[in-house]
Design a protein around this motif. Structure first.
Motif, PDB file in Angstrom:
ATOM      1  N   UNK A  53       0.856  -1.190   0.000  1.00  0.00           N
ATOM      2  CA  UNK A  53       0.000   0.000   0.000  1.00  0.00           C
ATOM      3  C   UNK A  53       0.890   1.237   0.000  1.00  0.00           C
ATOM      4  N   UNK A  54       0.298   2.385   0.192  1.00  0.00           N
ATOM      5  CA  UNK A  54       1.042   3.638   0.268  1.00  0.00           C
ATOM      6  C   UNK A  54       0.747   4.315   1.591  1.00  0.00           C
ATOM      7  N   UNK A  61      -9.513   7.224   2.219  1.00  0.00           N
ATOM      8  CA  UNK A  61      -8.593   6.137   1.908  1.00  0.00           C
ATOM      9  C   UNK A  61      -8.048   5.498   3.177  1.00  0.00           C
ATOM     10  N   UNK A  62      -7.771   6.319   4.185  1.00  0.00           N
ATOM     11  CA  UNK A  62      -7.297   5.787   5.458  1.00  0.00           C
ATOM     12  C   UNK A  62      -8.367   4.926   6.114  1.00  0.00           C
ATOM     13  N   UNK A  63      -9.618   5.343   6.008  1.00  0.00           N
ATOM     14  CA  UNK A  63     -10.720   4.544   6.541  1.00  0.00           C
ATOM     15  C   UNK A  63     -10.808   3.204   5.815  1.00  0.00           C
ATOM     16  N   UNK A  64     -10.626   3.227   4.511  1.00  0.00           N
ATOM     17  CA  UNK A  64     -10.665   1.999   3.733  1.00  0.00           C
ATOM     18  C   UNK A  64      -9.524   1.065   4.146  1.00  0.00           C
ATOM     19  N   UNK A  68      -9.602  -2.643   5.806  1.00  0.00           N
ATOM     20  CA  UNK A  68      -8.926  -3.747   5.130  1.00  0.00           C
ATOM     21  C   UNK A  68      -8.014  -4.497   6.094  1.00  0.00           C
ATOM     22  N   UNK A  69      -7.265  -3.769   6.914  1.00  0.00           N
ATOM     23  CA  UNK A  69      -6.396  -4.402   7.902  1.00  0.00           C
ATOM     24  C   UNK A  69      -7.217  -5.209   8.902  1.00  0.00           C
ATOM     25  N   UNK A  70      -8.382  -4.677   9.296  1.00  0.00           N
ATOM     26  CA  UNK A  70      -9.263  -5.407  10.208  1.00  0.00           C
ATOM     27  C   UNK A  70      -9.755  -6.701   9.579  1.00  0.00           C
ATOM     28  N   UNK A 109      -3.188  -2.834  -2.555  1.00  0.00           N
ATOM     29  CA  UNK A 109      -4.266  -1.870  -2.723  1.00  0.00           C
ATOM     30  C   UNK A 109      -3.686  -0.632  -3.381  1.00  0.00           C
ATOM     31  N   UNK A 110      -4.192  -0.292  -4.552  1.00  0.00           N
ATOM     32  CA  UNK A 110      -3.671   0.820  -5.354  1.00  0.00           C
ATOM     33  C   UNK A 110      -4.609   2.019  -5.207  1.00  0.00           C
ATOM     34  N   UNK A 111      -4.217   2.982  -4.368  1.00  0.00           N
ATOM     35  CA  UNK A 111      -5.004   4.185  -4.136  1.00  0.00           C
ATOM     36  C   UNK A 111      -4.613   5.277  -5.134  1.00  0.00           C
TER      37      UNK A 111
END
Length: 228
Positions: A53-54, A61-64, A68-70, A109-111
């Motif tokens: 990720x970035x 995006x941080x929420x996403x 995803x980590x969860x 994950x490509x943001x």
């Protein structure tokens, strides 16, 4: 005689479930720390995977990424990424190779990061009036190295990001199956509740676990079999 009475008292104490010391004083029973024990057990059985990720993200995006980590941790997989959870003294490409070789799967994950507008003045590029988004350059390198190493790969990209760029372009088998998050019209909960995500994520988890057990299975077989 008194010693016999003490022995009988100890037996009665054991029968009732209470504890006593050598001075016949009751001991305090502490509650079993089941939550801490369960946390240790969960951590022990988490399989390490490479989360590509970035670090520069906007709030949505941080929420996403947090969700995803969860999802990854609930599947008892341990997400690792550079340089947040892992840091090596080597150069960046060597560090990526080290992380790839010590993981059992790759989730990239490509943001959206850079908005590109191509005009007639861009040398070597066809004229276009439609702007498009590009992600991090390492989102091209890390999944490519994981594919070369043979890791199970799951690719997720934000809509209109690297649509015709590198491994994120369509038609590059077997990396031509993407899960697309339409960040402008789809909420984070809607994406992770979608059948497309749940199916792809479940298949990827199965591949990761299957690869983990194949890699860690001992060569010596403990069971006898008459069949070859």
């Amino acid at each position: 005689m008194s010693s016999d009475k003490n022995k009988d008292k100890d037996k009665r104490d054991k029968g009732t479930g209470s504890l006593s010391n050598s001075k016949n004083e009751p001991l305090k029973e502490e509650a079993c720390p089941s939550s801490r024990y369960q946390e240790c057990v969960d951590r022990a059985f988490r399989i390490p995977i490479f989360l590509s990720t970035t670090n520069a993200l906007n709030p949505i995006q941080q929420q996403f990424q947090n969700r995803l980590i969860l999802e990854i941790e609930n599947a008892l997989l341990f997400p690792r990424t550079l340089p947040v959870s892992e840091q090596y003294p080597e150069t960046i490409l060597t560090s990526i190779r080290r992380l790839v070789s010590s993981s059992y799967g790759m989730l990239a994950i490509n943001f959206r990061r850079f908005l590109v507008e191509i005009t007639d003045t861009n040398v070597g590029q066809p004229p276009s009036s439609t702007p498009f988004w590009e992600g991090s350059v390492f989102l091209q390198i890390e999944p490519s190295m994981a594919f070369q190493f043979g890791l199970p790969i799951l690719l997720v990209r934000e809509a209109n990001t690297d649509t015709n760029n590198g491994i994120w372009a369509g038609g590059i088998a077997p990396l031509n199956t993407f899960i697309v998050w339409d960040s402008e019209n789809q909420s984070v909960d809607e994406f992770f509740s979608s059948i497309q995500w749940r199916e792809a994520f479940a298949n990827w988890i199965a591949e990761v676990r299957n690869g983990y057990y194949n890699q860690t299975e001992p060569k010596f077989k403990y069971r006898c079999s008459t069949q070859d």
